[in-house]
Scaffold this active site. Structure first.
Site, PDB file in Angstrom:
ATOM      1  N   HIS A 288      -0.455  -1.715  -8.379  1.00 63.14           N
ATOM      2  CA  HIS A 288      -1.608  -2.279  -7.672  1.00 63.14           C
ATOM      3  C   HIS A 288      -1.582  -3.808  -7.637  1.00 63.14           C
ATOM      4  O   HIS A 288      -2.266  -4.406  -6.806  1.00 63.14           O
ATOM      5  CB  HIS A 288      -2.907  -1.846  -8.348  1.00 63.14           C
ATOM      6  CG  HIS A 288      -3.372  -0.480  -7.949  1.00 63.14           C
ATOM      7  ND1 HIS A 288      -3.513  -0.090  -6.642  1.00 63.14           N
ATOM      8  CD2 HIS A 288      -3.750   0.592  -8.692  1.00 63.14           C
ATOM      9  CE1 HIS A 288      -3.967   1.157  -6.603  1.00 63.14           C
ATOM     10  NE2 HIS A 288      -4.107   1.595  -7.830  1.00 63.14           N
TER      11      HIS A 288
ATOM     12  N   GLU B 262      -3.874   3.333  -3.096  1.00 60.55           N
ATOM     13  CA  GLU B 262      -3.655   4.441  -4.016  1.00 60.55           C
ATOM     14  C   GLU B 262      -2.418   5.267  -3.677  1.00 60.55           C
ATOM     15  O   GLU B 262      -1.765   5.791  -4.571  1.00 60.55           O
ATOM     16  CB  GLU B 262      -4.910   5.329  -4.071  1.00 60.55           C
ATOM     17  CG  GLU B 262      -6.166   4.580  -4.539  1.00 60.55           C
ATOM     18  CD  GLU B 262      -6.019   3.923  -5.912  1.00 60.55           C
ATOM     19  OE1 GLU B 262      -5.028   4.201  -6.615  1.00 60.55           O
ATOM     20  OE2 GLU B 262      -6.906   3.123  -6.281  1.00 60.55           O
TER      21      GLU B 262
ATOM     22  N   HIS C 187       1.357   2.782 -12.542  1.00 62.21           N
ATOM     23  CA  HIS C 187       0.419   2.915 -11.425  1.00 62.21           C
ATOM     24  C   HIS C 187      -0.433   1.643 -11.292  1.00 62.21           C
ATOM     25  O   HIS C 187      -0.542   1.066 -10.210  1.00 62.21           O
ATOM     26  CB  HIS C 187      -0.477   4.136 -11.679  1.00 62.21           C
ATOM     27  CG  HIS C 187      -1.523   4.372 -10.640  1.00 62.21           C
ATOM     28  ND1 HIS C 187      -1.432   5.367  -9.697  1.00 62.21           N
ATOM     29  CD2 HIS C 187      -2.696   3.723 -10.386  1.00 62.21           C
ATOM     30  CE1 HIS C 187      -2.504   5.319  -8.914  1.00 62.21           C
ATOM     31  NE2 HIS C 187      -3.287   4.333  -9.313  1.00 62.21           N
ATOM     32  N   GLU C 188      -0.977   1.204 -12.417  1.00 70.82           N
ATOM     33  CA  GLU C 188      -1.840   0.022 -12.364  1.00 70.82           C
ATOM     34  C   GLU C 188      -1.034  -1.229 -12.022  1.00 70.82           C
ATOM     35  O   GLU C 188      -1.508  -2.103 -11.295  1.00 70.82           O
ATOM     36  CB  GLU C 188      -2.601  -0.159 -13.686  1.00 70.82           C
ATOM     37  CG  GLU C 188      -3.426   1.052 -14.131  1.00 70.82           C
ATOM     38  CD  GLU C 188      -4.367   1.595 -13.074  1.00 70.82           C
ATOM     39  OE1 GLU C 188      -4.792   0.826 -12.198  1.00 70.82           O
ATOM     40  OE2 GLU C 188      -4.657   2.807 -13.096  1.00 70.82           O
TER      41      GLU C 188
HETATM   42 ZN   LIG Z   1      -4.944   3.406  -8.442  1.00 73.09          ZN
END
Ligand SMILES: [Zn+2]
Length: 915
Positions: A406, A425, A402-403
């Site tokens: 980004h 997100e 997830h990170e």
């Molecule tokens: Zn996030």
């Protein structure tokens, strides 16, 4: 940021103490969540049928129609526009764009230990000194510069010099603060000239705050039990303004030259790689970092630490390091391996290589998961697989992925404003599945997308309380914090997944690659994404992506599709699906009538073998009251048909009774003709439609009976629906009804309890997709089974609790089961069990244990105890903000505490919401 603290109205009954991934502002979110939770619980009580017998009725669609099927090529239709404009005061508190920052030079020195203090300008520990030089470009002639600054003490006077001319007169005249917007307005002696550059310089001091926002201290115990301090940052939402005077909005991207000063026995990290390290004197050193281009303030990161690291240089030449406290370094290899593999995979998958020379992943004790460019900061148990039994490989790999996502979605391409936070997100949530599938194909992540992501969003979005994912966001700390909602993450991710399916994965990926390429180092809004996707689709499906997606992103909620078949023809209608009839607030960007462009897919009994991969598709349009289409010619008269193939659409479906019956028969006879996702979908859709009395409860019960033992996913789906019944198990419920509900709930949970129960060595055949969602973890099963009154479970838990009370010097309860044991020890115990727990909470210093006790105390069935507990939590010398969150959520989730929480919240609203 990492996934938000979640609550799911249908999941994880009795589960407490799950992590919340963000810091500042989260309490307001928690309070709102508690309100929603309380409201939803009352609704459930209202809506639950008096018995579990059939008592619903299916809603009929009109049976007659005349038109031919509609399936128009979308791009030829006139574009739909929102019918109202955003509120006019939306720009209140926003920075003017009369000057733009181009480059910052920043130097910071945090004071963490007593012997640092003599050098501190404030003369205090947990402060920092610094200076900043900001090169700005004048866009419009003005004699003032507005930027952000909060809780910062300026030393002396700022200077403002022209960079472009030889005249070095200081233009600075005075400054004033506008507290409401955290503005610092520098008044100049003369007008600035357009296209000229100016240097602003200030010396200042700030506070290492205690609320885990901005620059803050964190601590851990080393192997000799000494307390060690580090200084770390959390700039998202708007907290960079507490660390340096800056233009603290996401569009003001600039490059940064960073220097950090630290004790000689510590080190420093920032976004760029270290370039130079000099010793200043016997106590202090300074580390310089490589310039990082085009960073929005919320992605800045500064860490001063005494950690260890392991590293690898990946196939594309990027240095990857994992940092943690020295005693935990043996837990770092898993994170290094996952981050290395996923990063290289994303380089290729997204068509653009991660551009910085290094990427650090650092594990700190506080609750965080923040994707700062080049320096991702995690709570240690999220990054270090094996640190906490609760967080398995699946959890750690999802969080890292997830990170990492980004780095492209948010960092390379940054949303223009927080109203498009879903671009960050939603994409990070969507990409979790792609990254984890690459490193752990055995987890079969895509089969879980519906269950893990979409279903949670459908459940919450049907409350009608969360705004649309592109609703207006004001320049206000709370408003920005609230943008980090469950809906932003999960509905955002689900809509991207739906797009991937109606556009095809090839078109979607091409569009996304183009979007990243076009907007790299810049900002973007959803319109940029729509444009690139429409362009990528120009010779394929020719969809007008904006027109379609405006209906999904500018409106809250989603449709219930009702299908009715006559002969071989079907009529489809849509209406917003809500758990209760209510008037929906305008979402601010427009009213599109709460109708959607729906990519309705379906399969049918005689359909081809690969029909779940290539389902039939019909477009429903907002302007059509009815959509007509025919089943394919080879469909037999008594075939069932099933809409939302693989559950990739963001909607629920209802059918005429005959079709429901055929689906029920098929599920009973041979459910394996349905896709795995649709099996879960039949349980969830029938359950949610029964709750709102659209279909009889018997449909849900039969699907759940037929399907729940089919696979672990369906078993978990059945268990998750059971939490609905758990809400009715409070002590005030009619005893006859309570016992019927309990027996039924127990029957749903028993198979999973029997399978894993208290067996510590049991490894689920599927990962905990997110342990906090409580769907696939064995640990929840003991908690749920006890909750539903399973005698074996309760005896085991209370015995373990008593044993621990008898000898508190040594805790033999396995980590995984402590939450269940503590909770049930208190629930089924008396005053002495309560007092024991409270003592453990008061005197313990292990933060994980503390969180368990804080939550466990909310399990009591004694309303007066719960009430006094809520009073006690307001004492800030014993209870932290984090404790308050856990306690409020816990009491609200407890059926015996729901009303207590509501009364308390009303009486103490002001005090809590400003904590
Ligand atoms: Zn996030």
């Amino acid at each position: 940021m990492g996934r938000r603290g979640e609550f799911n109205l249908e999941e994880e009954p009795g589960r407490k103490g799950n992590g919340i991934y963000c810091s500042q502002g989260v309490l307001v979110f928690t309070v709102l969540t508690v309100c929603v939770l309380i409201a939803a619980t009352s609704l459930m009580t209202y809506y639950i049928p008096l018995s579990l017998k059939d008592d619903g009725v299916a809603t009929k669609a009109p049976a007659a129609w005349t038109d031919a099927p509609t399936n128009k090529p979308m791009a030829t239709d006139p574009p739909a526009e929102p019918t109202t404009t955003p509120p006019s005061d939306l720009m209140r508190g926003r920075l003017p764009k009369t000057v733009l920052p181009r480059r910052y030079e920043v130097n910071l020195r945090p004071f963490l230990y007593d012997d640092d203090v003599p050098d501190s300008k404030m003369g205090e520990r947990f402060t920092f000194d610094g200076w900043v030089r900001i090169k700005v470009e004048c866009i419009e002639p003005r004699d003032e510069i507005t930027l952000h600054s909060k809780n910062i003490t300026i030393h002396g006077m700022p200077t403002v010099l022209s960079v472009s001319t030889l005249d070095k007169t200081d233009l600075f005249e005075s400054y004033k603060m506008v507290e409401e917007y955290a503005f610092m307005i520098l008044k100049l002696k003369q007008m600035m000239k357009p296209h000229q550059e100016y240097d602003i310089y200030m010396q200042y001091s700030g506070i290492l705050g205690d609320d885990e926002a901005g620059f803050y201290p964190d601590m851990y115990l080393d192997r000799f039990n000494n307390t060690r301090y580090i200084a770390t940052t959390q700039m998202e939402g708007p907290y960079a303004r507490r660390v340096l005077p800056c233009f603290d909005e996401p569009t003001f991207k600039a490059s940064y030259d960073v220097q950090l000063e630290h004790r000689n026995d510590m080190q420093a990290l920032s976004n760029g790689i270290e370039t130079k390290h000099i010793r200043l004197d016997g106590h202090w050193s300074r580390t310089y970092f490589e310039r990082v281009p085009s960073v929005p303030t919320y992605l800045l990161a500064f860490v001063v630490h005494d950690f260890s690291s392991i590293n690898v240089t990946n196939a594309n030449g990027c240095l990857i390091r994992v940092w943690c406290q020295p005693d935990l370094i043996h837990l770092a290899p898993y994170a290094l391996n996952v981050s290395d593999r996923v990063q290289t995979y994303f380089d290729d998958y997204l068509g653009s290589e991660y551009p910085l020379a290094k990427l650090d992943h650092i594990a700190v004790p506080s609750e965080v998961a923040m994707e700062n460019w080049g320096l991702i900061i995690y709570e240690d148990s999220y990054l270090l697989y094996g640190l906490q039994a609760l967080y398995g490989e699946a959890y750690c790999s999802e969080t890292i992925t997830h990170e990492l996502a980004h780095m492209w979605f948010g960092n390379l391409v940054t949303m223009e404003w927080w109203d498009d936070l879903w671009l960050n997100e939603g994409f990070a949530t969507y990409m979790e599945h792609i990254g984890v599938d690459h490193v752990h194909p055995e987890f079969n992540k895509f089969q879980s997308f519906y269950n893990d992501i979409t279903e949670g969003a459908l459940a919450i979005d049907s409350l009608g309380t969360f705004p649309a994912i592109r609703a207006p966001v004001y320049a206000d700390d709370d408003d920005i914090s609230n943008a980090f909602s469950f809906v932003t993450y999960y509905k955002g991710g689900s809509l991207l997944y739906m797009m991937e399916h109606f556009l095809t994965i090839e078109v979607f990926n091409q569009g996304v690659k183009n979007y990243l390429k076009e907007r790299a180092y810049k900002n973007a809004n959803a319109e940029h994404l729509w444009h690139e996707l429409t362009y990528a689709d120009r010779d394929v499906g020719k969809h007008d992506v904006k027109k379609i997606m405006d209906t999904w992103t500018l409106q809250r909620g989603y449709p219930l599709i009702t299908l009715t078949r006559t002969g071989n023809s079907i009529v489809a209608t849509q209406r917003i699906f809500l758990q209760i009839n209510k008037t929906i607030e305008d979402d601010g960007f427009g009213d599109l009538g709460y109708k959607w462009y729906v990519p309705l897919t379906y399969v049918y009994e005689s359909g081809p073998g690969d029909q779940y991969e290539k389902p039939q598709q019909v477009w429903m349009e907002p302007s059509d009251d009815y959509t007509y289409f025919d089943l394919p010619d080879d469909a037999k008269a008594d075939d069932w048909y099933l809409a939302n193939a693989k559950m990739t659409g963001f909607y629920r479906v209802n059918y005429e009774d005959d079709n429901w019956q055929r689906l029920l028969d098929q599920a009973a006879m041979d459910p394996d003709v349905f896709s795995e996702e649709n099996k879960v979908g039949l349980i969830k859709d029938s359950f949610n439609l029964a709750k709102t009395e659209v279909v009889p409860m018997s449909y849900y019960r039969s699907f759940s009976e037929s399907l729940r033992n089919n696979s672990r996913r369906t078993r978990r789906a059945a268990v998750s629906t059971s939490s609905y019944f758990a809400k009715m198990l409070d002590t005030k419920t009619n005893i006859k009804r309570r016992s019927a509900v309990q027996t039924y709930a127990q029957s749903l949970v028993e198979p999973l309890y029997m399978e894993s129960g208290w067996d510590e060595s049991f490894v689920p055949d599927l990962p905990a997709a997110s342990v906090r969602r409580g769907k696939s973890s064995r640990f929840d099963i003991t908690s749920i089974a006890c909750r539903y009154g399973n005698r074996h479970c309760i005896t085991k838990a209370t015995d373990m609790y008593k044993e621990y009370m008898n000898d508190p010097t040594y805790n033999t309860i396995p980590d995984n089961f402590r939450t269940t044991v503590y909770c049930n020890g208190i629930r089924f115990g008396g005053e002495s069990e309560w007092d024991f727990a409270f003592d453990m909470l008061r005197t313990g210093d292990d933060r994980h244990e503390r969180a368990r006790w804080a939550s466990a105390l909310t399990c009591s069935v004694d309303a007066s105890l719960l009430q006094s507990y809520l009073q006690l939590m307001m004492d800030s010398t014993t209870f932290s903000r984090r404790d308050v969150e856990l306690i409020l959520m816990g009491v609200a989730e407890n059926p015996d505490g729901c009303a207590v929480a509501w009364d308390f919240l009303r009486d103490n609203w002001d005090a809590i919401s400003t904590m």
